[in-house]
Design an enzyme around this catalytic site. Structure first.
Site, PDB file in Angstrom:
ATOM      1  N   ARG A   1      38.011  57.769  46.537  1.00 46.04           N
ATOM      2  CA  ARG A   1      37.010  56.934  45.784  1.00 46.04           C
ATOM      3  C   ARG A   1      37.477  56.244  44.425  1.00 46.04           C
ATOM      4  O   ARG A   1      37.056  55.153  44.398  1.00 46.04           O
ATOM      5  CB  ARG A   1      35.848  58.000  45.083  1.00 46.04           C
TER       6      ARG A   1
ATOM      7  N   GLU B   1      18.252  54.651  46.399  1.00 47.28           N
ATOM      8  CA  GLU B   1      19.246  54.297  47.343  1.00 47.28           C
ATOM      9  C   GLU B   1      18.516  53.399  48.418  1.00 47.28           C
ATOM     10  O   GLU B   1      18.976  52.442  48.802  1.00 47.28           O
ATOM     11  CB  GLU B   1      19.804  55.501  48.004  1.00 47.28           C
TER      12      GLU B   1
ATOM     13  N   PHE C   1      23.744  60.692  50.105  1.00 47.72           N
ATOM     14  CA  PHE C   1      22.824  59.903  49.886  1.00 47.72           C
ATOM     15  C   PHE C   1      22.857  58.463  50.413  1.00 47.72           C
ATOM     16  O   PHE C   1      21.847  57.720  51.306  1.00 47.72           O
ATOM     17  CB  PHE C   1      22.520  59.490  48.397  1.00 47.72           C
TER      18      PHE C   1
ATOM     19  N   HIS D   1      32.477  61.097  47.889  1.00 50.80           N
ATOM     20  CA  HIS D   1      32.126  62.425  47.909  1.00 50.80           C
ATOM     21  C   HIS D   1      31.726  63.066  49.307  1.00 50.80           C
ATOM     22  O   HIS D   1      30.611  63.884  49.462  1.00 50.80           O
ATOM     23  CB  HIS D   1      31.109  62.738  46.852  1.00 50.80           C
TER      24      HIS D   1
ATOM     25  N   ASP E   1      29.655  71.307  44.144  1.00 51.25           N
ATOM     26  CA  ASP E   1      28.244  70.574  44.482  1.00 51.25           C
ATOM     27  C   ASP E   1      27.722  71.262  45.661  1.00 51.25           C
ATOM     28  O   ASP E   1      26.391  71.215  45.684  1.00 51.25           O
ATOM     29  CB  ASP E   1      28.584  69.205  44.820  1.00 51.25           C
TER      30      ASP E   1
ATOM     31  N   ARG F   1      36.135  62.880  46.895  1.00 47.10           N
ATOM     32  CA  ARG F   1      36.286  63.143  45.764  1.00 47.10           C
ATOM     33  C   ARG F   1      37.605  63.757  45.471  1.00 47.10           C
ATOM     34  O   ARG F   1      37.920  63.528  44.026  1.00 47.10           O
ATOM     35  CB  ARG F   1      35.124  64.394  45.432  1.00 47.10           C
TER      36      ARG F   1
END
Length: 316
Positions: free
Chosen positions: A11, A59, A84, A110, A118, A168
């Site tokens: 990322r 989004e 998302f 991610h 998470d 991530r």
């Protein structure tokens, strides 16, 4: 220049590559959904604030805006977590980008089990399956910093929709930037072998490289292939390697349903029936926990891969 062995999250590579492209191309616009610090598009925002648009936690709206920008000749990159960008956003990606085949790039960070603490709601294990099912969508899953930055540049150069998958977790750099070449749709043979073909993608490529050393110590000669492009898949390379070894293993930080393993099996079942073992997430949701512990628990670390491939090769 990337340092071999240094650990960098892909990322982070994404954010840096966007800045590199932004210096060369004024038509590049980056859109984010209130996650610029995490997706690392904030690096681009700092360099080009007028070309970084934060749409907020919306989004679907971000995707519609990007589609509009593409019709006006801009090259928009939309960014969010994979859950998302591909999940919540699927209908908009399908109908507003895929169906009209617009020149929009999707930077999804991610992804996979390595999102860690998470937990299951954010550990997207289905995105490759969702995106490869959209007609005309290119699906890229780079393995390290060098490859990730090259993939972002290739995505810009490609005319049409592209899905880019980033992680991530910081992962080791193993590609040499001085000699590395990225081409959409072309896999890379990292090590030739005769006993088994191991096709890995994303975070799992380096784990496969480490597993190969353990296999070699046991006298198993594994061919290790980096598949950075899930779609279009390098059909010629898959068929040639499978013909040589007669056994195939696929490894992905994704569900074993619909991702790299399924794509490889689609080709082999049609053109060259070969025994295949798919290593990935076995039709379950993830869970909250430290990333490295989750990778080990779900069997995606080098030791687990070594043990599974060894047992597979020794089968009749």
């Amino acid at each position: 220049m990337s340092e071999l062995g240094k650990k960098i999250a892909t990322r982070e590579s994404y954010g840096n590559a966007l800045v590199e492209l932004g210096k060369e191309h004024e038509d590049l616009i980056v859109l984010d959904a209130d996650l610029a610090g995490a997706t690392k598009t904030g690096i681009f925002k700092k360099a080009f604030p007028e070309r970084h648009w934060d749409i907020g936690i919306a989004e679907a709206n971000m995707t519609g805006i990007a589609a509009g920008l593409a019709t006006c000749g801009k090259v928009p990159f939309i960014s969010s977590f994979a859950m998302f960008a591909a999940g919540r956003n699927y209908e908009q990606v399908r109908n507003s980008i895929g169906y009209p085949h617009l020149n929009v790039k999707i930077g999804a960070t991610h992804a996979g089990i390595s999102v860690g603490e998470d937990g299951a709601t954010h550990q997207c294990l289905e995105d490759l399956a969702l995106m490869r099912a959209i007609p005309g969508m290119v699906v890229l899953n780079p393995a390290d910093d060098v490859e990730a930055r090259a993939a972002v540049h290739a995505a810009y150069d490609h005319v049409g929709p592209v899905y880019l998958r980033f992680g991530r977790l910081a992962v080791p750099v193993f590609n040499d930037e001085a000699t590395y070449r990225f081409e959409i749709g072309k896999g890379i043979v990292l090590k030739e072998g005769k006993d088994v073909s191991v096709f890995a993608t994303g975070l799992c490529v380096n784990e496969a490289r480490e597993a190969e050393k353990l296999l070699a110590a046991d006298g198993i000669d594994a061919e290790i292939i980096n598949i950075h492009t899930i779609k279009p898949l390098d059909e010629k390379l898959v068929l040639a390697s499978a013909a040589k070894t007669g056994k195939v293993v696929t490894i992905e930080e994704h569900s074993v349903i619909g991702g790299l393993g399924s794509a490889v099996c689609d080709i082999l079942s049609e053109k060259q029936p070969t025994k295949v073992m798919k290593i990935g997430i076995n039709d379950v949701f993830g869970e909250s926990g430290p990333a490295l512990e989750l990778i080990q628990k779900y069997g995606l670390d080098a030791q687990s891969i070594y043990e599974k491939v060894k047992a597979f090769v020794k089968q009749n």
